[in-house]
Structure formats: C-alpha cells, structure tokens
Design a protein around this motif. Structure first.
Motif, PDB file in Angstrom:
ATOM      1  N   LEU A 133       0.827  -1.209   0.000  1.00 18.77           N
ATOM      2  CA  LEU A 133       0.000   0.000   0.000  1.00 18.77           C
ATOM      3  C   LEU A 133       0.864   1.262   0.000  1.00 18.77           C
ATOM      4  O   LEU A 133       0.557   2.224  -0.709  1.00 18.77           O
ATOM      5  CB  LEU A 133      -0.944   0.004   1.204  1.00 18.77           C
ATOM      6  N   ILE A 134       1.936   1.249   0.769  1.00 14.07           N
ATOM      7  CA  ILE A 134       2.833   2.405   0.807  1.00 14.07           C
ATOM      8  C   ILE A 134       3.487   2.614  -0.561  1.00 14.07           C
ATOM      9  O   ILE A 134       3.567   3.749  -1.049  1.00 14.07           O
ATOM     10  CB  ILE A 134       3.899   2.243   1.917  1.00 14.07           C
ATOM     11  N   SER A 135       3.911   1.543  -1.202  1.00 15.49           N
ATOM     12  CA  SER A 135       4.520   1.652  -2.536  1.00 15.49           C
ATOM     13  C   SER A 135       3.526   2.195  -3.556  1.00 15.49           C
ATOM     14  O   SER A 135       3.865   3.046  -4.372  1.00 15.49           O
ATOM     15  CB  SER A 135       5.049   0.288  -2.995  1.00 15.49           C
ATOM     16  N   GLU A 136       2.295   1.708  -3.496  1.00 21.93           N
ATOM     17  CA  GLU A 136       1.260   2.210  -4.410  1.00 21.93           C
ATOM     18  C   GLU A 136       0.979   3.678  -4.146  1.00 21.93           C
ATOM     19  O   GLU A 136       0.845   4.479  -5.082  1.00 21.93           O
ATOM     20  CB  GLU A 136      -0.025   1.393  -4.279  1.00 21.93           C
ATOM     21  N   PHE A 137       0.884   4.044  -2.881  1.00 18.05           N
ATOM     22  CA  PHE A 137       0.677   5.443  -2.516  1.00 18.05           C
ATOM     23  C   PHE A 137       1.742   6.323  -3.162  1.00 18.05           C
ATOM     24  O   PHE A 137       1.436   7.320  -3.815  1.00 18.05           O
ATOM     25  CB  PHE A 137       0.701   5.600  -0.991  1.00 18.05           C
ATOM     26  N   GLU A 138       3.005   5.973  -2.984  1.00 18.35           N
ATOM     27  CA  GLU A 138       4.103   6.787  -3.511  1.00 18.35           C
ATOM     28  C   GLU A 138       4.054   6.875  -5.032  1.00 18.35           C
ATOM     29  O   GLU A 138       4.250   7.940  -5.609  1.00 18.35           O
ATOM     30  CB  GLU A 138       5.453   6.252  -3.040  1.00 18.35           C
ATOM     31  N   TYR A 139       3.764   5.771  -5.687  1.00 15.60           N
ATOM     32  CA  TYR A 139       3.682   5.763  -7.151  1.00 15.60           C
ATOM     33  C   TYR A 139       2.531   6.649  -7.632  1.00 15.60           C
ATOM     34  O   TYR A 139       2.694   7.457  -8.551  1.00 15.60           O
ATOM     35  CB  TYR A 139       3.494   4.326  -7.641  1.00 15.60           C
ATOM     36  N   GLU A 140       1.388   6.516  -7.009  1.00 14.32           N
ATOM     37  CA  GLU A 140       0.195   7.229  -7.458  1.00 14.32           C
ATOM     38  C   GLU A 140       0.219   8.712  -7.103  1.00 14.32           C
ATOM     39  O   GLU A 140      -0.423   9.515  -7.787  1.00 14.32           O
ATOM     40  CB  GLU A 140      -1.065   6.563  -6.917  1.00 14.32           C
TER      41      GLU A 140
END
Length: 167
Positions: free
Chosen positions: A6-13
């Motif tokens: 979720l943290i990785s997706e947050f940063e990407y998005e």
C-alpha cells in the motif's frame, strides 16, 4: 507485506496525481460539464483534499468529518490547490508510514456528527476504497474535463491517446 504494498502504491500514485493537477490550466478552472458537476477547480481541490483524509483514517478509529476542518482556500487558484495537495501528501505520507501491519485489520468508521457515513470496515478496505479508489475515480473525471476543454491530459499509465495518435 500488505502495508508495504500500500505504501509503494501510494508513492507511485502521488506522482500521477501531481502530474494531473499540474496539467490543470488556470483559464479553465470554472469549466463544469453539467449543472450538477463540480467546476474543474473544485474537482482539483477535492483530489488534493482526499490526501488530507489519510490522517483521519490512520489516526482515528471513528473519524468524525463534522468536527474536522481543513482550510482549502479558493478553488479558483490552481497554484493554491497544488500547494494544498503537497501539504496534504506530506501529512498522508507521515500517517501511512506510522501504521503497523496489524492496524490494517482494525475496524474504522466515518461519521458526520451522529450519522455513520462509512463502515465499520477493516482499515485495509478503507485504504483501498475511500482513499485510493476514490482519488483514481476523480482523476479519471479530471482527464475528461481536460479533454473537454481542449487540454491534453498527462499520461498516467503510459502514453495518452493523444500521444499514440501523434506517432
């Protein structure tokens, strides 16, 4: 494991949201596609505001939007909206990084005063639906707003239609 994803997706998005907000032209902030729609400026401001809600999702088990307030400024100023976005992203980043894996399974509820608006749901579901999918939905609307006003949206997941047509 889920939290790191979720943290990785947050940063990407966040980067995609930033690119989209930076593509909003000042001249079209009052455009609205129908009488019941938000203006482009209001939609941009809403996208920026969603990132503020991370704090309530991650710091409260029951988040009462009636007692929370966020100074948004004017929706007619895209620079102010982008500044709001950047401030909210920092708050969201701090909030999401404060979580532990087990926090994702805790029940969360959103209220507006005495009225329950969402939940109770596991926090992981709230992250995916109320935060992530919510912003993706409104970003899709913004792409339509940009195209409807003759502006080119940025590529969020690769080349845009316009990019493909110019090759």
């Amino acid at each position: 494991m889920i939290l790191q994803s979720l943290i990785s997706e947050f940063e990407y998005e966040v980067e995609s949201s930033r690119k989209l907000l930076q593509a909003v032209p000042e001249k079209d902030l009052n455009y609205k596609p129908s009488p019941v729609s938000w203006t482009m400026g209001e939609l941009a401001q809403h996208i920026a505001t969603i990132y503020y809600w991370y704090v309530g999702v991650f710091s409260e088990d029951v988040y009462d939007m009636a007692i929370d307030s966020l100074e948004r400024g004017s929706a007619d100023d895209i620079k102010a909206t982008i500044e709001l976005f950047e401030r909210n992203v920092e708050k969201a980043r701090e909030a999401i990084n404060s979580l532990r894996e087990e926090d994702l399974q805790k029940q969360w509820t959103m209220k507006f005063g005495e009225k329950t608006v969402l939940g109770p749901l596991p926090r992981a579901v709230v992250v995916r639906s109320f935060l992530f999918n919510h912003v993706y939905h409104h970003r899709g609307e913004m792409v339509v707003y940009l195209r409807s006003t003759g502006n080119k949206p940025p590529g969020l997941y690769g080349p845009t239609y316009e990019d493909a047509q110019s090759n």
